[in-house]
Design a protein around this motif. Structure first.
Motif, PDB file in Angstrom:
ATOM      1  N   TYR A 162     -10.719  -7.075  -2.316  1.00 16.43           N
ATOM      2  CA  TYR A 162      -9.439  -7.114  -2.971  1.00 16.43           C
ATOM      3  C   TYR A 162      -8.243  -6.276  -2.082  1.00 16.43           C
ATOM      4  CZ  TYR A 162      -5.250  -6.742  -6.312  1.00 16.43           C
ATOM      5  OH  TYR A 162      -4.106  -7.016  -7.001  1.00 16.43           O
ATOM      6  N   ARG A 163      -7.285  -6.699  -1.636  1.00 19.15           N
ATOM      7  CA  ARG A 163      -6.151  -5.994  -1.042  1.00 19.15           C
ATOM      8  C   ARG A 163      -4.747  -6.145  -1.704  1.00 19.15           C
ATOM      9  NH1 ARG A 163      -4.581  -6.435   5.297  1.00 19.15           N
ATOM     10  NH2 ARG A 163      -2.798  -5.211   5.468  1.00 19.15           N
ATOM     11  N   MET A 164      -4.202  -5.133  -1.852  1.00 14.32           N
ATOM     12  CA  MET A 164      -2.818  -5.342  -2.743  1.00 14.32           C
ATOM     13  C   MET A 164      -1.733  -5.914  -1.646  1.00 14.32           C
ATOM     14  SD  MET A 164      -0.952  -5.375  -5.155  1.00 14.32           S
ATOM     15  CE  MET A 164      -1.829  -4.445  -6.346  1.00 14.32           C
ATOM     16  N   GLU A 215      -5.791   1.474  -2.311  1.00 12.56           N
ATOM     17  CA  GLU A 215      -6.306   0.762  -3.375  1.00 12.56           C
ATOM     18  C   GLU A 215      -7.424   1.684  -4.078  1.00 12.56           C
ATOM     19  OE1 GLU A 215      -5.088  -2.665  -0.774  1.00 12.56           O
ATOM     20  OE2 GLU A 215      -5.674  -0.660  -0.534  1.00 12.56           O
ATOM     21  N   ASP A 275      -5.314  -6.787 -12.617  1.00 15.26           N
ATOM     22  CA  ASP A 275      -5.951  -8.136 -11.667  1.00 15.26           C
ATOM     23  C   ASP A 275      -7.587  -8.069 -11.351  1.00 15.26           C
ATOM     24  OD1 ASP A 275      -3.614  -9.360 -11.089  1.00 15.26           O
ATOM     25  OD2 ASP A 275      -3.509  -8.905  -8.996  1.00 15.26           O
ATOM     26  N   THR A 299     -12.650  -3.614  -4.113  1.00 16.10           N
ATOM     27  CA  THR A 299     -11.565  -3.394  -3.436  1.00 16.10           C
ATOM     28  C   THR A 299     -11.651  -3.022  -1.959  1.00 16.10           C
ATOM     29  OG1 THR A 299     -11.052  -1.116  -4.115  1.00 16.10           O
ATOM     30  CG2 THR A 299     -10.155  -3.079  -5.373  1.00 16.10           C
ATOM     31  N   ARG A 328       1.328 -10.108  -5.314  1.00 19.78           N
ATOM     32  CA  ARG A 328       0.613  -9.951  -6.170  1.00 19.78           C
ATOM     33  C   ARG A 328       1.465  -9.502  -7.636  1.00 19.78           C
ATOM     34  NH1 ARG A 328      -4.553 -10.891  -4.963  1.00 19.78           N
ATOM     35  NH2 ARG A 328      -5.359 -10.081  -2.702  1.00 19.78           N
ATOM     36  N   LEU A 366      -2.841  -3.621  -9.764  1.00 21.93           N
ATOM     37  CA  LEU A 366      -4.169  -3.994  -9.221  1.00 21.93           C
ATOM     38  C   LEU A 366      -5.355  -3.828 -10.050  1.00 21.93           C
ATOM     39  CD1 LEU A 366      -5.209  -1.737  -6.022  1.00 21.93           C
ATOM     40  CD2 LEU A 366      -6.568  -1.512  -8.324  1.00 21.93           C
ATOM     41  N   TYR A 411       2.475  -0.901  -9.256  1.00 19.90           N
ATOM     42  CA  TYR A 411       1.540  -1.746  -8.435  1.00 19.90           C
ATOM     43  C   TYR A 411      -0.047  -1.526  -8.893  1.00 19.90           C
ATOM     44  CZ  TYR A 411       4.601  -4.167  -5.164  1.00 19.90           C
ATOM     45  OH  TYR A 411       5.499  -4.884  -4.634  1.00 19.90           O
ATOM     46  N   LYS A 442       0.824  -1.144  -0.198  1.00 19.41           N
ATOM     47  CA  LYS A 442      -0.056   0.038  -0.006  1.00 19.41           C
ATOM     48  C   LYS A 442       0.891   1.286   0.014  1.00 19.41           C
ATOM     49  CE  LYS A 442      -3.875  -2.304   2.536  1.00 19.41           C
ATOM     50  NZ  LYS A 442      -4.947  -1.403   2.163  1.00 19.41           N
ATOM     51  N   GLN A 498      -7.178   4.069  -7.872  1.00 17.60           N
ATOM     52  CA  GLN A 498      -8.277   3.983  -9.005  1.00 17.60           C
ATOM     53  C   GLN A 498      -8.978   5.249  -9.156  1.00 17.60           C
ATOM     54  OE1 GLN A 498     -10.789   0.333  -8.047  1.00 17.60           O
ATOM     55  NE2 GLN A 498      -9.728   0.217  -6.391  1.00 17.60           N
TER      56      GLN A 498
END
Length: 620
Positions: A423-425, A376, A413, A371, A429, A410, A406, A54, A380
């Motif tokens: 969904y958590r980063m 996150e 994915d 998410t 991943r 995200l 990242y 994060k 977005q």
């Protein structure tokens, strides 16, 4: 009453704020619609930014020209760089924030942008003409026109709050839920689902006994998130750690029969990696204690966030259990924890720009995409705001690859694999995480941010100077040599083998026992060589020297993958004419509508043989 806007952003959480700021900074006229002007950028859950993966996202937002890093730096009360005992790909910045200052700083940024207007109201529906979003309709019956719409509704879409056997509509405690949008989108053919999240009780810090807890201070030399000239912390507030125990667990179990999660009243799926305390003691019955992080909510408040005690049990059970935690014997509770269910839309219905496939000029960002987490959501929002602006100006889409950020991981994915739980980063991943470090986000992304009109010229000049300095340091280390007489005594003190002949600084720095700071401290020649360079450039050069073989290997993998990314698939490609595709592969490809062969290869259910067939067909 209202002009026609370029972009309407619905919701003023972390996603909405970044979307509005980005589009407005790039030149769009923006209307930010929020149910409550006093809760703009409110930190609904824990007052913190960053953490594992994060923190990398926050630095990427900042490198592109977003605002979350700047706001975090100006409002933090503690900073820690996590995972310093591991390699630099794992280093992750995290700060504890002042909740009220964070929201105030975000509001100041938005109000100081002349391209941002505000309207306090609830959006009840999207205005659509000829398959395109062209505005919103509010609860006051007002229709406001725009050329694009970004939905960042968070947990408000048909939100339902649970505390024990009680439940009531709400998007956040004390605030009503939003209705109408889900129903409209479902009627238009969108698929929706339910998710849940939760929050712990808040307590009065004056009633806690910190002598029974472990202190968790900030870093001795705190860093920051932004690559701009924001100031580092001079003073910090400590957090604290304590633990639950078997008595706490037994009290919590007495409320299980009234738990909305165990009784089945909650249908939505909660976050796997941030479970409620009742879920933890149920799933990990062999554990006799769980960590509780005691986190202050600001400089000038006594309110404390009880991280690790998220719960939706009855308030009396919460209170009784809390008071059995060491240091909480006399705790006074400000408000109980609760769970909240809300609507989301599976993100496989989106393009890589976060625009929906079904409705042009309609973008989704944040928890509406399934998410969880401020970071996150913010990234977005940034990408949706950028692409909404570019859409209305007939500019090409702005998309980040998995090898670039990242943020790219995200979104890739989400749109290709979807998600059935929040969904958590995580760093795991990202397959190229040696390249996607927190220290080089500016080198990776600032030129891109400048090119699209988001990052200013000073940011670009700073990055160019940093790259020049890093190159000079690496070059000088490769040709500067030390003799055994100059360095062996210091090598012995550092616990590493002496040298028998002249050795370059690069060869010495590659030893795991030696850091660039230790070399500079040990040898005047090294200190003199580095004296005109900033710490960012110095440590960037150190990482390149120590990890150059790993970086080179990942760059080769990226080049291979980019060959597939360069193979474009036309937007309305007819997969039904490719008879050799598997049934599942064809259905998934038709649903996701990938833009490239590379994207198609990452869709769950599309096999390697499907990709081979597709490449052969497109090649012909």
């Amino acid at each position: 009453m209202f002009p026609e806007y370029d972009v309407i952003v619905v919701g003023a959480g972390h996603a909405g704020c970044e979307a509005a700021a980005a589009a407005a900074t790039m030149g769009s006229s923006v209307l930010l619609i929020t149910m409550n002007m006093h809760t703009i950028a409110q930190m609904s859950c824990n007052p913190a930014m960053g953490g594992v993966a994060k923190g990398q996202i926050v630095r990427e937002i900042d490198a592109l020209g977003g605002q979350s890093g700047i706001v975090s730096d100006k409002t933090m009360i503690q900073f820690r760089m996590l995972n310093l005992s591991k390699g630099p790909a794992m280093w992750s910045p995290r700060c504890q924030s002042d909740r009220m200052l964070f929201a105030q700083e975000w509001r100041n940024i938005l109000e100081n942008n002349p391209n941002v207007d505000f309207w306090q109201d609830t959006a009840k529906g999207i205005l659509i003409e000829d398959g395109k979003a062209c505005g919103v309709k509010t609860s006051l019956g007002i229709e406001i026109k725009s050329r694009s719409v970004v939905l960042t509704n968070g947990t408000f879409l048909n939100g339902l709050i649970h505390i024990g056997e009680k439940n009531f509509g709400g998007g956040r405690t004390g605030e009503k839920a939003a209705t109408g949008i889900t129903e409209q989108l479902v009627s238009l053919g969108f698929e929706s689902g339910r998710m849940k999240t939760g929050t712990p009780p808040r307590v009065d810090g004056r009633s806690l006994d910190y002598s029974k807890m472990e202190e968790q201070p900030g870093d001795e030399n705190p860093s920051k998130f932004s690559y701009t000239d924001t100031k580092s912390l001079v003073k910090q507030r400590s957090c604290w750690i304590t633990y639950t125990n078997s008595e706490v667990h037994e009290i919590l179990r007495t409320g299980f029969e009234k738990s909305p999660m165990f009784s089945g009243r909650i249908k939505g799926i909660g976050p796997r990696y941030c479970p409620s305390v009742e879920d933890k003691i149920n799933r990990f019955a062999d554990k006799d204690r769980h960590q509780i992080f005691v986190e202050p909510e600001g400089w000038d408040t006594v309110e404390v966030y009880v991280n690790g005690f998220s719960t939706s049990l009855p308030e009396d059970v919460q209170y009784a259990a809390l008071r059995k935690i060491p240091g909480f014997e006399n705790a006074k509770m400000f408000r109980p924890g609760y769970a909240i269910e809300y609507d989301y839309f599976p993100p496989t219905q989106l393009k890589s720009t976060l625009e929906t496939h079904r409705i042009k000029n309609l973008f989704f960002a944040g928890q509406i995409n399934g998410t969880t987490g401020y970071e996150e959501a913010a990234c977005q929002g940034l990408m949706a705001g950028i692409n909404a602006h570019r859409n209305v100006n007939n500019l090409s889409p702005f998309v980040l690859k998995r090898s670039e950020a990242y943020i790219g991981v995200l979104i890739d994915d989400l749109i290709n694999k979807g998600t059935e739980e929040p969904y958590r980063m995580f760093t795991s991943r990202a397959e190229y995480r040696t390249l996607l470090r927190q220290d080089n986000a500016d080198i990776r992304l600032t030129a891109k941010g400048f090119e699209i009109g988001l990052a200013d010229e000073q940011r670009l000049l700073n990055v160019q100077k940093k790259q020049k300095d890093v190159g000079e340091i690496i070059a000088s280390f490769s040709i500067t040599k030390l003799t055994p007489e100059e360095i062996n005594a210091d090598l012995e003190l550092l616990g590493t083998a002496p040298i028998r002949e002249k050795c370059t600084l690069t060869q010495l720095l590659r030893r795991p026992q030696i850091s660039i700071d230790q070399l500079a401290e040990a040898n005047p020649k090294v200190a003199e060589l580095l004296e005109n360079y900033g710490s960012d450039a110095i440590h960037q050069a150190e990482i390149h020297v120590k990890y150059d073989s790993y970086i080179e290997k990942e760059m080769q993998l990226v080049e291979k993958m980019n060959r597939l990314e360069d193979l474009m698939i036309i937007e309305n490609f007819n997969y039904d004419v490719v008879s050799s595709l598997s049934f599942e592969g064809r259905e998934k490809l038709k649903r996701t509508r990938p833009a490239t062969i590379g994207q198609a290869s990452r869709i769950s259910g599309v096999s390697q043989s499907d990709i081979s067939v597709l490449m052969l067909f497109i090649g012909r």
